[in-house]
Structure formats: C-alpha cells, structure tokens
Design an enzyme around this catalytic site. Sequence first.
Site, PDB file in Angstrom:
ATOM      1  N   ASP A   1       0.822  -1.221   0.000  1.00  0.00           N
ATOM      2  CA  ASP A   1       0.000   0.000   0.000  1.00  0.00           C
ATOM      3  C   ASP A   1       0.854   1.268   0.000  1.00  0.00           C
ATOM      4  O   ASP A   1       0.414   2.322   0.445  1.00  0.00           O
ATOM      5  CB  ASP A   1      -0.959   0.039   1.212  1.00  0.00           C
ATOM      6  CG  ASP A   1      -1.833  -1.197   1.301  1.00  0.00           C
ATOM      7  OD1 ASP A   1      -2.434  -1.538   0.269  1.00  0.00           O
ATOM      8  OD2 ASP A   1      -1.909  -1.803   2.370  1.00  0.00           O
TER       9      ASP A   1
ATOM     10  N   LYS B   1       2.483   1.999  -5.177  1.00  0.00           N
ATOM     11  CA  LYS B   1       3.144   1.437  -6.357  1.00  0.00           C
ATOM     12  C   LYS B   1       2.390   1.767  -7.634  1.00  0.00           C
ATOM     13  O   LYS B   1       2.984   1.956  -8.688  1.00  0.00           O
ATOM     14  CB  LYS B   1       3.273  -0.084  -6.205  1.00  0.00           C
ATOM     15  CG  LYS B   1       4.176  -0.507  -5.069  1.00  0.00           C
ATOM     16  CD  LYS B   1       4.281  -2.011  -4.975  1.00  0.00           C
ATOM     17  CE  LYS B   1       2.992  -2.663  -4.525  1.00  0.00           C
ATOM     18  NZ  LYS B   1       2.593  -2.317  -3.159  1.00  0.00           N
TER      19      LYS B   1
ATOM     20  N   GLY C   1      -3.938  -4.286  -4.383  1.00  0.00           N
ATOM     21  CA  GLY C   1      -4.737  -3.203  -4.940  1.00  0.00           C
ATOM     22  C   GLY C   1      -3.912  -1.962  -5.171  1.00  0.00           C
ATOM     23  O   GLY C   1      -3.020  -1.637  -4.382  1.00  0.00           O
ATOM     24  N   HIS C   2      -4.170  -1.286  -6.272  1.00  0.00           N
ATOM     25  CA  HIS C   2      -3.510  -0.023  -6.576  1.00  0.00           C
ATOM     26  C   HIS C   2      -4.577   1.022  -6.854  1.00  0.00           C
ATOM     27  O   HIS C   2      -5.555   0.751  -7.557  1.00  0.00           O
ATOM     28  CB  HIS C   2      -2.632  -0.125  -7.830  1.00  0.00           C
ATOM     29  CG  HIS C   2      -1.583  -1.189  -7.770  1.00  0.00           C
ATOM     30  ND1 HIS C   2      -0.704  -1.305  -6.722  1.00  0.00           N
ATOM     31  CD2 HIS C   2      -1.264  -2.166  -8.643  1.00  0.00           C
ATOM     32  CE1 HIS C   2       0.121  -2.314  -6.967  1.00  0.00           C
ATOM     33  NE2 HIS C   2      -0.208  -2.850  -8.115  1.00  0.00           N
TER      34      HIS C   2
ATOM     35  N   GLN D   1       2.484  -6.804  -3.528  1.00  0.00           N
ATOM     36  CA  GLN D   1       2.457  -6.429  -2.117  1.00  0.00           C
ATOM     37  C   GLN D   1       3.830  -5.885  -1.721  1.00  0.00           C
ATOM     38  O   GLN D   1       4.645  -5.579  -2.570  1.00  0.00           O
ATOM     39  CB  GLN D   1       2.066  -7.622  -1.238  1.00  0.00           C
ATOM     40  CG  GLN D   1       0.626  -8.032  -1.329  1.00  0.00           C
ATOM     41  CD  GLN D   1       0.384  -9.141  -2.338  1.00  0.00           C
ATOM     42  OE1 GLN D   1       1.304  -9.673  -2.938  1.00  0.00           O
ATOM     43  NE2 GLN D   1      -0.874  -9.487  -2.540  1.00  0.00           N
TER      44      GLN D   1
END
Length: 428
Positions: A13, A16, A40-41, A223
């Site tokens: 988180d 990225k 998630g991005h 991650q």
Amino acid sequence: MPALVLLGAQWGDEGKGKATDLLGGSVDYVVRYQGGNNAGHTVVVGDQKYALHLLPSGILSPGCTPVIGNGVVVDPAVLLSELSGLNERGVDTSKLLLSGNAHLITPYHTTVDKVTERFLGKRKIGTTGRGIGPTYADKINRVGIRVQDLYDESILTQKVEAALDFKNQILAKLYNRRAIDAAQIVDELLGYAEQIKPFVADTTLILNNAIDEGKVVLFEGGQGTLLDVDHGTYPFVTSSNPTAGGACTGTGVGPTKINRVIGILKAYTTRVGAGPFPTELFDKDGEALRTIGGERGVTTGRDRRCGWFDAVIARYATRVNGLTDFFLTKLDVLTGWEQIPVCVAYEIDGKRVEELPYSQSDFHHAKPVYEMLPGWSEDISKAKTFSDLPKNAQAYVKALEEMSGAPISAIGVGPGRDETIEINSFLS
C-alpha cells in the site's frame, strides 16, 4: 534500455500504482509477477480515480502492454469483471497479455480460504479470503489448475477431480461443509475459456525478446517486502514473493537482465491485517495519518494500521531487494506536524538493535527508538522541484535517504499523476 523492478519496501500500500503509472508513458511493458486480486492499486489520472486489483497499472497508459506473468494467481471472474469495468470507462484493454502458465483461483480455493481463516479464530492470519493462499498451496503441491488447462477439457476435469478428492474430505469431515461438485467447477471454468483466450500468450518468450530488442520492461510487485513469504513477517505474510527475486521466477526473465530495482516507501508506515508493527500508533496521530492519508485498503476496504516511518524496515528492504532507488510517496500527508518521529532502531530486551531481527519472537517484542525531526506547515502539493519544498521537508527526505541506504529519486507530494517531484530519472 532498462528492465526495472518496482516493489513495495514496507508492508504494501505504498503507492506502487502511482509510481508505475508515472513511468507508464516511457515503458513498453508493465508486468505483474506475483500475487492476485488480494493486492490493490489506486491510480489518479486527471480527475479520474482507478482502483486496480489484478491488472497491472500500465493498462492505463496508451502504448504500454500490460502483462500478467506466470507467478500471478488469477481469478478469471475478477479478471473479466475488472476488464469490463475499464472498458466501460473508455480504457483500451485489448493489449493485455496473460501467461498460459499462471494458476487459476477456483471457487473451491476461496471456500477453503474463508473456512480455514474462521477456524483459526484468534490465530487467524488476516487473509483477504480471496483464495490466494490455497491456490499457491495447490501450485506447490502440484495439483493446481493453470490457464492453459482451460483449453483441454479432459486434463481440466482430471485436475479438478484430483484436487477435490482431498479437499472435499477436509470440508466435510473437519469443517462440516457440503462437498463441492467437480463437474460444476469444470463447467464454470470452461465458461471463461473463450473470453480469456485472446489474452493468453507465451509471456516469458515475449518479455525476453522485448528486453533483447531494447524495449523498457517494468516488473510490478503486488504487495510489500515485509509480506514476502520468505523474507517477510512470517506467518503474517502473503503466499508469494513480492521481493525482487520474485520478478525472475514470476516471469521467466533472468536476473542478469534486470538493470534497476526501485523500492516504494511511504513517508510513514502502514499495514493491513494481523502481525507485528513496531511503530503502530493508537492515538490521535495514528488517526490523523489514517484520515489525511485516506488509509483504507483498495481491495479489502479495511482501515490500514498507521505508524511513523520505520528506517529499520527500509534498510532491510534495501538489503534483501538490492534496491538501487527509492520513490518516497505521501510526503504531503505529514504537513502540519510540529515534530515528526522517525524510528531509527529497536529496543529488544533492553538492547538497541539497528537491523531487522531474524527471530519472529524478537520482532514481536521490538520497541521503536525514535529520533525527532522538525516538521513543516507549508502546503507542498504544488512543489515541482526538490528546492520548492520547505527546508524542514527537504531535511526530512534527506534524513530518510541516509537512514534507508539508497537514494530517493522521486517524491510524491499529492495523489495526482502530476504531483510528483522527480530528482533522478529511473530510466537513465
């Protein structure tokens, strides 16, 4: 031209997606090499915000080919849903490439994930319940289902039946759950085959050829370093290798072809899920970081645990990844603090420790040793160069750079694509 790895240097988180998107206009291929839709991005383009879970961030950059490598585990329903959502918003997704060797997340993987986590009770890992771990377990146990299996019904049926022989025993006898019908799973998976087929390719060959031709290839971890199954805070980790070495095994590109390894660092620290977190805050400062930073998981929707910057973790990430550069994100969130604590070491059993302890027990008992740095109150979101930052913000960045062991080459001063200060080019 370079081949670069871009990865999280904390617990994930870190931003990225923004970093990948920033480079996307100059990159020919963006490649996810591990994880699944448990990552998630969030990428902000103009006034548009995109939440990506499985797809590489480069899918938002015209001219860039997004690739899902063999090291990723793929839920076909999620993949098609995410593609559909982007198509509806006018994003061209036709260039996506999907490795035929990537493993598939099936409904029985998500079922096993959820019931196992509930069964663990207070000992739960904090998984997302999306079947990631059970899918990787099947991969290692050699009973996994790969993308290419969708195109041979006989092989697919045999593999599903073999996987369920054991899992149904566990579900029925240990968890008191109904057995899963193999034929129903096969039919569901076959239903995805033709929709996915246009994207399936020999991505290992394509990527190696691209690098040999001088194309720019960016490998994107899902991650963070501290969630790596080998090098993270085990057992509170993911089931794959987000560290730099995972880029090679997860794509079939050899390490001698990687030119640069960029670590993404948040100007403070967050993590989602259970596990040790030495600098975690439970006071108004922690709540302020969470609120100002919008610290809610893109995929899970869970509030992130927040704490001050941890230089011990940053040094560890530099070491295990061989980092050449850092991208420091969310510096703007720290605006307004009179003083900003930075964890420079740990105290464990009365002793000062400056490197991450290899012992799980020691890390659980680590207490942060803080150094106080002066804060700033000026708005930095419009800064375009390093010299535009307030002197105290400049000093904070330089201190983090010195403590972390690699140069900071870019700084995020806001969520937008253009709210970034580039100090050194990643593509030189």
